[in-house]
Design an enzyme around this catalytic site. Structure first.
Site, PDB file in Angstrom:
ATOM      1  N   ARG A  91       0.834  -1.202   0.000  1.00 26.13           N
ATOM      2  CA  ARG A  91       0.000   0.000   0.000  1.00 26.13           C
ATOM      3  C   ARG A  91       0.872   1.257   0.000  1.00 26.13           C
ATOM      4  O   ARG A  91       0.559   2.233  -0.700  1.00 26.13           O
ATOM      5  CB  ARG A  91      -0.919   0.000   1.225  1.00 26.13           C
ATOM      6  CG  ARG A  91      -1.754   1.262   1.349  1.00 26.13           C
ATOM      7  CD  ARG A  91      -2.679   1.213   2.544  1.00 26.13           C
ATOM      8  NE  ARG A  91      -3.490   2.425   2.602  1.00 26.13           N
ATOM      9  CZ  ARG A  91      -4.576   2.548   3.348  1.00 26.13           C
ATOM     10  NH1 ARG A  91      -4.989   1.547   4.099  1.00 26.13           N
ATOM     11  NH2 ARG A  91      -5.258   3.679   3.349  1.00 26.13           N
ATOM     12  N   ASN A 146     -10.701  -4.239  -2.137  1.00 25.20           N
ATOM     13  CA  ASN A 146     -10.487  -3.178  -3.119  1.00 25.20           C
ATOM     14  C   ASN A 146      -9.477  -3.597  -4.186  1.00 25.20           C
ATOM     15  O   ASN A 146      -8.590  -4.409  -3.909  1.00 25.20           O
ATOM     16  CB  ASN A 146      -9.971  -1.919  -2.414  1.00 25.20           C
ATOM     17  CG  ASN A 146     -11.072  -1.158  -1.740  1.00 25.20           C
ATOM     18  OD1 ASN A 146     -12.150  -0.982  -2.299  1.00 25.20           O
ATOM     19  ND2 ASN A 146     -10.820  -0.685  -0.520  1.00 25.20           N
ATOM     20  N   CYS A 166     -19.189  -1.683  -0.450  1.00 27.69           N
ATOM     21  CA  CYS A 166     -18.340  -0.587   0.010  1.00 27.69           C
ATOM     22  C   CYS A 166     -19.081   0.125   1.138  1.00 27.69           C
ATOM     23  O   CYS A 166     -20.315   0.086   1.203  1.00 27.69           O
ATOM     24  CB  CYS A 166     -18.056   0.371  -1.141  1.00 27.69           C
ATOM     25  SG  CYS A 166     -17.011   1.787  -0.696  1.00 27.69           S
ATOM     26  N   HIS A 196     -16.106   3.912  -5.552  1.00 27.15           N
ATOM     27  CA  HIS A 196     -15.208   5.025  -5.318  1.00 27.15           C
ATOM     28  C   HIS A 196     -15.312   6.085  -6.416  1.00 27.15           C
ATOM     29  O   HIS A 196     -14.373   6.858  -6.625  1.00 27.15           O
ATOM     30  CB  HIS A 196     -13.759   4.550  -5.150  1.00 27.15           C
ATOM     31  CG  HIS A 196     -13.552   3.797  -3.876  1.00 27.15           C
ATOM     32  ND1 HIS A 196     -12.316   3.352  -3.451  1.00 27.15           N
ATOM     33  CD2 HIS A 196     -14.424   3.402  -2.899  1.00 27.15           C
ATOM     34  CE1 HIS A 196     -12.439   2.724  -2.293  1.00 27.15           C
ATOM     35  NE2 HIS A 196     -13.719   2.742  -1.946  1.00 27.15           N
ATOM     36  N   TYR A 247     -13.978  10.282  -2.536  1.00 23.57           N
ATOM     37  CA  TYR A 247     -12.972   9.875  -3.514  1.00 23.57           C
ATOM     38  C   TYR A 247     -12.977  10.771  -4.756  1.00 23.57           C
ATOM     39  O   TYR A 247     -12.016  10.764  -5.524  1.00 23.57           O
ATOM     40  CB  TYR A 247     -13.187   8.418  -3.934  1.00 23.57           C
ATOM     41  CG  TYR A 247     -12.804   7.434  -2.863  1.00 23.57           C
ATOM     42  CD1 TYR A 247     -11.498   6.990  -2.728  1.00 23.57           C
ATOM     43  CD2 TYR A 247     -13.750   6.948  -1.970  1.00 23.57           C
ATOM     44  CE1 TYR A 247     -11.129   6.099  -1.737  1.00 23.57           C
ATOM     45  CE2 TYR A 247     -13.403   6.051  -0.974  1.00 23.57           C
ATOM     46  CZ  TYR A 247     -12.097   5.629  -0.863  1.00 23.57           C
ATOM     47  OH  TYR A 247     -11.741   4.754   0.131  1.00 23.57           O
TER      48      TYR A 247
END
Length: 426
Positions: A91, A146, A166, A196, A247
């Site tokens: 990440r 995700n 989500c 998103h 987002y």
């Protein structure tokens, strides 16, 4: 009582899910919760904490932990997928390498989101195939992994009984209910878009005079709170007349976000510290409640969204309405039928069926169409590999969109993620 399996059960998210079951915020009839994870240390720590939560609440379900997917999924009515291939180290890479080209660094969208998709899709598909072998054709896969839209589309394309989930919609629903001082169950959202990449076009509230759209009232009276929540300037939010997902700031304020990211600590570092603190708390035998620090981890209302969806899919009752990731069909006519969209749907034991949607204005449909094209190319790259497929997906993404950046980012993405991409090591 049914068996619920959580793949990625060693996640620090898991006690959030179990707390939702333990405290009765769900009517899911669960007799056994099996946590599956290859990390035995995290699995033991998280599993023990979850068992204490259930016992303290007097819930009859038992927790079982295993590193064996076959053992964990056998006989499960529903399997929740919450994976992070590569962990916080990967990440961190997703959130930083795009900044060298002046592009947003984020783990679920842009170049970072593509890296996550490439690592994740093959792993999830392998898990899904093995789950179906032991759990049978009737088991539901609830995907919280995700990038949810791309991963869910991959599952559906292979014929799995899958629904993507989500927490953005349920979080906004809770916020709207709080601001309007109404019961959460009285609030329905006209939510449209992709995972998103979504907007709330109406906030429908049931009252004595029927159902009314309270969104204009929310924007007029609570605009500053909403603007802060989604990271959007108040005048623009009121002109838009909708509430975008937070987002959308990566698209609507791209350069501003990049400037901030270059001076801030990557989110991965912050989350890593929170996770370390949570694991210490989970290991404490006196902890019998969900720690307050879990709210800093992200994923607010994850437990409620997940358990409510599982109940709708497995409870055998009447259809319920949930915002989920599902096949488009003819819902948004400007998209291909096989695209995966995030909209309200009726959900029961036979699956999720999107509700009809009003025509979507060009301000939204253009961006939705472009990101859908990117997602199709991203899935092709995840399934078939190839540096040029990666570059093509990046070129199609509106957060990249220039061939020089696409080529540079593709080379760096493949280099950084080669340990997770068999085709890149040949």
């Amino acid at each position: 009582m049914s068996k619920l399996t959580v793949v990625g059960g060693g996640s620090t998210y898991t006690p959030e899910l179990v707390d939702g079951i333990a405290t009765g915020r769900s009517s899911v009839d669960v007799g056994e919760i099996v946590l599956v994870d290859p990390d035995t240390d995290r699995l033991a720590t998280v599993g023990s904490c979850c068992a204490r939560l259930l016992a303290h609440a007097g819930h009859p379900a038992r927790i079982r932990t295993t590193t064996s997917l076959a053992e964990g999924a056998e006989g499960a009515l529903a399997v929740l997928l919450q994976l992070r291939v590569g962990g916080q180290v990967a990440r961190h890479s997703d959130e930083t390498f795009p900044l060298d080209c002046g592009c947003v660094g984020q783990e679920t969208t842009g170049a970072g989101g593509l890296a996550k998709a490439l690592r994740t899709v093959p792993v999830v598909l392998d898990i899904a195939r093995r789950v179906r072998e032991v759990a049978g054709e009737g088991a539901w896969l609830v995907n919280f992994t995700n990038p949810v839209g791309i991963v869910t589309r991959a599952l559906l394309d292979e014929g799995h009984r899958a629904v993507g989930l989500c927490n953005v919609a349920i979080g906004l629903q809770r916020l709207f209910a709080e601001l309007l001082a109404v019961d959460t169950g009285a609030v329905r959202l006209e939510h449209v878009g992709l995972n998103h990449l979504s907007w709330e076009r109406a906030v429908l509230v049931a009252g004595e005079e029927g159902v009314t759209d309270r969104l204009p009232e929310l924007l007029a009276e609570h605009g500053p709170r909403l603007a802060e929540h989604v990271g959007t300037p108040l005048p623009w939010l009121r002109r838009l007349g909708m509430v975008p997902s937070y987002y959308l700031k990566y698209f609507y304020a791209h350069d501003e976000v990049v400037r901030a990211q270059r001076t801030e600590r990557p989110r991965a570092e912050v989350v890593g510290e929170v996770e370390a603190e949570l694991l210490k708390l989970y290991a404490d035998p006196t902890v019998v409640h969900k720690p307050a620090q879990l709210a800093q981890r992200g994923g607010a209302y994850y437990s409620e969204a997940a358990v409510q969806l599982v109940h709708a899919l497995t409870g055998g009752g009447p259809a319920e309405e949930h915002v989920v990731n599902v096949r488009n069909g003819q819902t948004l006519p400007f998209l291909p039928a096989d695209a995966v969209i995030e909209v309200p749907a009726t959900v029961d034991g036979s699956g999720a069926r999107p509700l009809p949607a009003r025509p979507v204005p060009p301000l939204l449909s253009g961006l939705i169409s472009q990101v859908t094209s990117y997602e199709q190319l991203a899935l092709a790259a995840a399934l078939h590999g190839g540096r040029d497929r990666v570059a093509d997906a990046l070129l199609a993404h509106p957060l990249v969109g220039q061939y020089e950046y696409a080529d540079t980012l593709a080379d760096e993405l493949v280099r950084l993620n080669a340990p997770y991409l068999p085709w890149a090591r040949r």
